[in-house]
Design a protein around this motif. Structure first.
Motif, mmCIF file in Angstrom:
data_model
loop_
_atom_site.group_PDB
_atom_site.id
_atom_site.type_symbol
_atom_site.label_atom_id
_atom_site.label_comp_id
_atom_site.label_asym_id
_atom_site.label_seq_id
_atom_site.Cartn_x
_atom_site.Cartn_y
_atom_site.Cartn_z
ATOM 1 N N ILE A 261 1.217 -1.179 -0.332
ATOM 2 C CA ILE A 261 0.505 -0.487 0.088
ATOM 3 C C ILE A 261 0.575 0.979 -0.107
ATOM 4 O O ILE A 261 1.724 1.430 0.228
ATOM 5 C CB ILE A 261 -0.885 0.115 1.326
ATOM 6 C CG1 ILE A 261 -1.424 -1.376 1.177
ATOM 7 C CG2 ILE A 261 -1.557 1.534 0.884
ATOM 8 C CD1 ILE A 261 -2.332 -1.043 2.328
ATOM 9 N N THR A 262 0.794 1.875 -0.693
ATOM 10 C CA THR A 262 1.394 3.115 -1.229
ATOM 11 C C THR A 262 0.712 4.318 -1.139
ATOM 12 O O THR A 262 -0.195 4.462 -1.311
ATOM 13 C CB THR A 262 2.230 3.345 -2.818
ATOM 14 O OG1 THR A 262 1.810 3.133 -3.809
ATOM 15 C CG2 THR A 262 3.011 1.926 -3.113
ATOM 16 N N THR A 263 1.628 5.068 -0.994
ATOM 17 C CA THR A 263 0.778 6.354 -1.071
ATOM 18 C C THR A 263 1.587 7.679 -2.249
ATOM 19 O O THR A 263 3.045 7.720 -1.732
ATOM 20 C CB THR A 263 0.621 7.808 0.338
ATOM 21 O OG1 THR A 263 0.330 8.902 0.303
ATOM 22 C CG2 THR A 263 1.554 7.457 0.900
ATOM 23 N N ALA A 267 7.504 11.680 1.519
ATOM 24 C CA ALA A 267 8.312 12.270 1.244
ATOM 25 C C ALA A 267 8.984 11.574 2.366
ATOM 26 O O ALA A 267 10.517 11.878 2.649
ATOM 27 C CB ALA A 267 7.637 14.003 2.291
ATOM 28 N N VAL A 268 9.232 10.126 2.740
ATOM 29 C CA VAL A 268 10.152 9.233 3.123
ATOM 30 C C VAL A 268 10.553 8.501 2.137
ATOM 31 O O VAL A 268 12.311 8.392 2.473
ATOM 32 C CB VAL A 268 10.095 8.766 4.913
ATOM 33 C CG1 VAL A 268 10.164 7.848 5.353
ATOM 34 C CG2 VAL A 268 8.731 10.011 5.208
ATOM 35 N N VAL A 269 9.874 7.492 2.455
ATOM 36 C CA VAL A 269 10.209 6.304 1.341
ATOM 37 C C VAL A 269 9.933 6.572 -0.429
ATOM 38 O O VAL A 269 8.771 7.732 -0.845
ATOM 39 C CB VAL A 269 9.766 4.842 0.977
ATOM 40 C CG1 VAL A 269 9.698 4.462 0.043
ATOM 41 C CG2 VAL A 269 9.877 4.526 2.332
ATOM 42 N N THR A 270 11.469 7.373 -1.381
ATOM 43 C CA THR A 270 11.141 8.472 -2.594
ATOM 44 C C THR A 270 12.155 8.053 -3.344
ATOM 45 O O THR A 270 13.466 7.745 -2.862
ATOM 46 C CB THR A 270 11.512 9.745 -1.891
ATOM 47 O OG1 THR A 270 13.185 10.448 -1.405
ATOM 48 C CG2 THR A 270 10.371 10.763 -1.045
ATOM 49 N N PRO A 271 11.935 7.901 -4.714
ATOM 50 C CA PRO A 271 10.470 7.889 -5.421
ATOM 51 C C PRO A 271 9.832 6.642 -4.163
ATOM 52 O O PRO A 271 10.280 5.940 -3.920
ATOM 53 C CB PRO A 271 10.613 7.732 -6.257
ATOM 54 C CG PRO A 271 11.888 6.826 -6.641
ATOM 55 C CD PRO A 271 12.721 7.468 -5.785
ATOM 56 N N TYR A 272 8.260 7.265 -4.274
ATOM 57 C CA TYR A 272 7.334 6.513 -3.632
ATOM 58 C C TYR A 272 7.296 4.486 -4.727
ATOM 59 O O TYR A 272 7.026 4.105 -3.712
ATOM 60 C CB TYR A 272 5.957 6.888 -3.673
ATOM 61 C CG TYR A 272 4.994 7.141 -4.967
ATOM 62 C CD1 TYR A 272 4.307 6.075 -4.471
ATOM 63 C CD2 TYR A 272 4.833 8.503 -5.505
ATOM 64 C CE1 TYR A 272 3.382 6.183 -5.951
ATOM 65 C CE2 TYR A 272 4.333 7.957 -6.606
ATOM 66 C CZ TYR A 272 3.720 7.241 -7.131
ATOM 67 O OH TYR A 272 2.667 6.989 -8.024
ATOM 68 N N THR A 273 7.027 5.001 -5.454
ATOM 69 C CA THR A 273 7.405 3.944 -6.241
ATOM 70 C C THR A 273 8.388 2.791 -6.293
ATOM 71 O O THR A 273 8.598 1.904 -6.364
ATOM 72 C CB THR A 273 7.780 3.907 -8.195
ATOM 73 O OG1 THR A 273 8.990 4.691 -7.783
ATOM 74 C CG2 THR A 273 6.454 4.436 -8.246
ATOM 75 N N ASN A 274 9.654 3.078 -5.271
ATOM 76 C CA ASN A 274 10.070 2.248 -4.674
ATOM 77 C C ASN A 274 9.401 0.844 -3.825
ATOM 78 O O ASN A 274 10.467 0.141 -3.261
ATOM 79 C CB ASN A 274 11.966 2.929 -4.552
ATOM 80 C CG ASN A 274 12.600 2.960 -5.175
ATOM 81 O OD1 ASN A 274 12.810 3.174 -5.964
ATOM 82 N ND2 ASN A 274 13.364 3.735 -4.113
ATOM 83 N N SER A 275 8.648 1.118 -3.222
ATOM 84 C CA SER A 275 7.881 0.156 -2.306
ATOM 85 C C SER A 275 7.260 -0.694 -3.457
ATOM 86 O O SER A 275 6.944 -1.236 -2.473
ATOM 87 C CB SER A 275 6.640 0.918 -1.795
ATOM 88 O OG SER A 275 7.492 2.808 -0.939
ATOM 89 N N LEU A 276 6.789 -0.554 -4.126
ATOM 90 C CA LEU A 276 6.377 -1.514 -5.037
ATOM 91 C C LEU A 276 7.268 -2.153 -5.484
ATOM 92 O O LEU A 276 8.373 -2.423 -5.469
ATOM 93 C CB LEU A 276 6.590 -0.947 -6.418
ATOM 94 C CG LEU A 276 5.077 0.263 -6.626
ATOM 95 C CD1 LEU A 276 4.542 0.413 -8.108
ATOM 96 C CD2 LEU A 276 3.787 0.591 -5.519
ATOM 97 N N ASN A 284 -0.620 -4.388 -5.687
ATOM 98 C CA ASN A 284 0.294 -3.086 -5.591
ATOM 99 C C ASN A 284 -0.810 -1.945 -5.442
ATOM 100 O O ASN A 284 -1.530 -2.185 -6.553
ATOM 101 C CB ASN A 284 1.072 -2.954 -6.600
ATOM 102 C CG ASN A 284 2.556 -3.609 -6.197
ATOM 103 O OD1 ASN A 284 3.253 -3.834 -5.393
ATOM 104 N ND2 ASN A 284 3.066 -4.200 -7.332
ATOM 105 N N ILE A 285 -1.355 -1.797 -4.290
ATOM 106 C CA ILE A 285 -2.119 -0.252 -3.712
ATOM 107 C C ILE A 285 -1.569 1.373 -4.059
ATOM 108 O O ILE A 285 -0.884 1.293 -3.322
ATOM 109 C CB ILE A 285 -3.230 -0.760 -2.821
ATOM 110 C CG1 ILE A 285 -4.010 -1.664 -3.602
ATOM 111 C CG2 ILE A 285 -4.096 0.423 -3.174
ATOM 112 C CD1 ILE A 285 -4.266 -2.303 -1.877
ATOM 113 N N GLU A 286 -2.156 2.244 -4.633
ATOM 114 C CA GLU A 286 -1.881 3.474 -5.446
ATOM 115 C C GLU A 286 -2.761 3.880 -4.369
ATOM 116 O O GLU A 286 -3.562 4.279 -5.047
ATOM 117 C CB GLU A 286 -1.173 3.809 -5.685
ATOM 118 C CG GLU A 286 0.026 3.006 -6.536
ATOM 119 C CD GLU A 286 0.697 4.333 -7.688
ATOM 120 O OE1 GLU A 286 0.087 4.975 -8.321
ATOM 121 O OE2 GLU A 286 1.221 3.360 -8.469
#
Length: 333
Positions: A261-263, A267-276, A284-286
């Protein structure tokens, strides 16, 4: 994962005193006290509303109080007499983020899952010299923290008689279990792994690591991290030796169902797509694809209505077409 809740609750008087004191900081108090509990935690689970929830669902003010007064316990978690049901056979293990603890991170999600009928458990990890007496976790190297998770999962399985657990993690807590699953033999013991804004594939921390590398300061900073017992921060950097090794053989392993689950406001895990994650059995849920106006940030997802609803779905009905109610958004922190 239906749970048998505990028959007692912790006194909340001291927590309320701390929250009242914190309210003296006007800006912070305004932001915190305005946040309602997520709608997902308001229901009575299987009771269909006929019974009141067994556990009080908290919000960000409760998390603040827990950070100081209850770092090792949270409403709804660690009932060691809980017996998983046929509907919810896997106990849920909560894995907190960097810089916080069990009590702070899970003030809303733990009681929500308990009220849904899950056996819920949580622990602290990664405590070091700068952990403020067990309040600031996730600081030590990720591999050793995964060892703590390994031992805790064994304890949960022994206590409940379950064959597998479900994992729910936040930030580092959504990345660190990959080491347990991939390197410590945990894969056969994990059914579902739900990660909120995980630091998978590392973070630039809004570009700070890139600036540090450009200026030739990153090595100096990482040297300080090592000396200060903050290896967990170094391990989560984009391009770190740890991160490169962890995902060198792919993102996932067979047999585990992954939900990320990403948002877009992270501003902490950047780019946010690195979470995926990339691989089979991955969802994967945005959050903004579901609710375009959701302002929630990295910290706020633990107190965000759509996020909590997605977690409940992933560990319950697992409806691939699930659409959360776009309400009770978390803060943009």
């Amino acid at each position: 994962m239906n749970r048998a809740p505990t028959s007692h609750r912790r006194p909340r008087t001291l927590r309320r005193v701390l929250i009242a004191a914190a309210a003296g900081v006007a800006a912070l108090a305004t932001a915190l006290t305005a946040l309602p509990a997520a709608q997902a935690g308001e229901s009575g689970g299987e009771s269909g509303g006929e019974e009141a929830p067994r556990y009080e669902v908290g919000g960000l003010p409760d998390a603040l109080g827990n950070f100081f007064l209850s770092p090792g316990a949270v409403e709804g978690a660690n009932d060691w007499e809980c017996e998983p049901s046929a509907e919810h056979p896997e106990p849920v293990v909560l894995v907190h983020a960097t810089g916080v603890n069990l009590g702070a991170n899970w003030a809303q999600i733990s009681p929500t899952l308990a009220n849904e009928g899950h056996c819920v458990y949580g622990f602290n990890y990664g405590m070091g010299l700068l952990s403020m007496f067990g309040r600031i976790g996730g600081l030590r190297d990720v591999a050793s923290s995964a060892g703590t998770l390994d031992a805790f999962v064994d304890r949960v399985l022994e206590a409940t008689g379950a064959e597998q657990v479900d994992l729910v993690g936040h930030s580092q807590g959504g990345m660190m279990p990959h080491y347990y699953i991939k390197r410590l033999g945990g894969a056969p013991l994990v059914d579902d792994f739900v990660a909120m804004v995980p630091s998978n594939h590392g973070t630039t921390l809004s570009g700070l690591t890139t600036i540090g590398e450009t200026l030739g300061l990153l090595g100096l900073v990482n040297g300080f991290f090592d000396l200060a017992g903050l290896e967990g921060l170094r391990d989560q950097e984009v391009g770190s030796e740890f991160m490169e090794a962890l995902f060198a053989d792919g993102d996932t392993v067979p047999g585990v169902d992954y939900t990320v689950i990403t948002t877009r406001n992270d501003a902490v895990v950047t780019p946010y797509t690195n979470s995926l994650l990339d691989g089979p059995d991955v969802t994967n849920i945005e959050l903004q694809e579901q609710c375009p106006d959701n302002p929630v940030g990295h910290v706020g997802v633990a107190f965000d209505g759509p996020t909590v609803q997605n977690i409940v779905n992933a560990l319950g009905a697992d409806d691939p077409d699930f659409q959360p109610a776009c309400e009770d958004f978390g803060p943009s922190l």
